[in-house]
Design an enzyme around this catalytic site. Structure first.
Site: not given
Ligand code: NAP
Length: 432
Positions: A144, A195, A209, A213, A310
């Site tokens: 958004i 999920g 959370d 925001k 997502g």
């Molecule tokens: N998911 C959503 O819908 C959503 C929506 C809005 C905002 N966000 C934001 O987007 C960001 C990512 O979210 P996500 O859902 O993609 O999280 P995620 O699936 O948990 O992915 C995080 C990734 O970061 C990696 N990581 C952690 N520490 C690391 C390090 N020191 N060096 C390199 N890689 C590292 C993890 O790898 P490992 O496998 O090594 O742990 C994992 O692959 C977050 O800030 C979240 O709040 C997400």
């Protein structure tokens, strides 16, 4: 003017990072503007497998794998990187990585609300000092467009109020309770299975959370960093089916509203369940959708709604931020207005819904109304429901007119001590 491509470094190939990575190498328009220079991961082997399996277009896999590194020093000292995208989430090491990137004069894109809400002032100062951009559209409401709207399009407005449904998990739970009369525990379980909720849902259902925001949005809108500790927070775990049914009877839905508003005496920010009139569009935002309403002096009332989480929605925000950096957008987040007066709940005027479980006996209602009246609270309506013959306990639902928070709290404190009041009162703000 022909611009050169920007070289990208990505940190974190999780849910969002992998999607951004895929888009950058598969979308021909994006690959004309951007080139992935390096990807920092913790365990190269794990990501070699993920990329080989998930990337889906064979000829690019080898190129993609060459980009992976697990060396932080190699990644940050790579002079070819122009923009670093941080997608690991949480405070550390994300904070140190983003600071390091800005100090190395790299633009930064992140979707990390914890990081931005906690360090917004320092990180913006650092980006300005190093003459680079820090963009974080995905940190609130995923795809958004709200941060750029506030920091660019609405720059000439005095923002008066922002009201949002900005936590998809709690909105999914409340919507399902309203639509299907399911109870909180069952819907939470279902949301976890689908999920939509994490195994530990505390941050979402207790409002933390949404607090991050709304703090980000308020700070940008009012040009002054809102201290996180001044944001009042109450979650949805106390809301029951009874409250949903009574709300409906009075012509309302219940939503977890995040609000930041400028009042004559100062700024008030809160996250709490609220009764929202069924006539308002906010009451109809269902499922895990997010919506934000902005009230500005020139623009009037503005309404934005969409998928607030997502991989597609969030990668849309991240890629939009990259485009903004490429084309040199006009967004400017200025938090230099200095400290304001931040109001507490005790200082503000609100209407409230109160549900009490009371003994069904003569004089209880008049004792309760006496306490309200002594505290200058006028009652708009009362209903008495659900006589449980075995216990002789009834529900008393009271809607108040406007009253000052401190008076209301004093009254509720006294009401709770009446021996005929059998359970903790349930209180929900009425958002008119
Ligand atoms: N998911 C959503 O819908 C959503 C929506 C809005 C905002 N966000 C934001 O987007 C960001 C990512 O979210 P996500 O859902 O993609 O999280 P995620 O699936 O948990 O992915 C995080 C990734 O970061 C990696 N990581 C952690 N520490 C690391 C390090 N020191 N060096 C390199 N890689 C590292 C993890 O790898 P490992 O496998 O090594 O742990 C994992 O692959 C977050 O800030 C979240 O709040 C997400």
């Amino acid at each position: 003017m022909v611009r050169s491509r920007l070289n990208i470094g990505i940190i974190g190939i999780g849910n969002i990072g992998l999607e951004v990575f895929k888009q950058l190498i598969s979308n021909s328009q994006l690959s004309e503007l951007f080139s992935i220079e390096s990807v920092l991961v913790r365990d190269i082997k794990k990501y070699t497998n993920i990329i080989s399996k998930d990337i889906g277009f064979e000829n690019k896999v080898d190129i993609a794998l060459e980009k992976l590194t697990d060396s932080e020093d190699k990644f940050f000292s790579n002079n070819n990187i122009d923009v670093i995208i941080e997608l690991i989430g949480g405070l550390e090491p994300a904070y140190s990585f983003v600071k390091r990137a800005l100090e190395y004069k790299k633009h930064v894109v992140t979707a990390n609300k914890d990081l931005i809400a906690t360090h917004i002032e320092e990180l913006i100062k650092l980006s300005k000092k190093n003459n680079v951009k820090l963009r974080f559209e995905g940190s609130v409401g995923a795809g958004i467009p709200i941060i750029e709207v506030l920091s660019d399009m609405l720059k000439q407005n005095q923002i008066q109020k922002i009201t949002g449904i900005i936590n998809g998990t709690s909105n999914y739970i409340l919507s399902s309770m309203f639509e299907n009369s399911s109870n909180f525990e069952n819907v939470l379980k279902e949301a976890q299975e689908l999920g939509f909720a994490e195994s530990d849902p505390t941050n979402d259902v207790e409002g933390f959370d949404a607090k991050f925001k709304i703090d980000i949005l308020g700070s940008i809108a009012f040009g002054s960093r809102i201290p996180l500790k001044t944001v009042y927070v109450k979650g949805i775990s106390e809301i029951s089916n009874k409250d949903m049914n009574y709300a409906r009877e009075f012509g309302y839905n219940i939503k977890l509203l995040a609000i930041t508003e400028r009042k004559p005496e100062g700024i008030y920010s809160s996250v709490s369940p609220a009764l929202v009139s069924l006539a308002q569009p906010m009451s109809k935002v269902g499922g895990n959708y997010n919506a934000v309403e902005i009230l500005g002096d020139l623009v009037g009332n503005l309404w934005i709604q969409g998928e607030g989480a997502g991989k597609n929605s969030t990668s849309s925000a991240v890629l939009g931020d990259l485009m903004g950096i490429y084309y040199g957008s006009n967004d400017d987040i200025n938090l230099s207005k200095g400290r304001e007066k931040y109001l507490t709940r005790e200082e503000i005027i609100l209407k409230n819904y109160i549900r009490l479980s009371v003994e069904d006996k003569y004089g209880v209602l008049s004792e309760i109304s006496g306490i309200f009246s002594n505290n200058e609270i006028s009652i708009a309506s009362v209903i008495q429901k659900d006589i449980d013959n075995s216990s002789g306990v009834v529900d008393l639902v009271i809607m108040t007119h406007d009253s000052k928070g401190i008076n209301f709290d004093t009254a509720i404190d006294s009401v709770s001590k009446i021996s005929s009041v059998k359970e903790k009162p349930i209180i929900i703000r009425i958002n008119d």
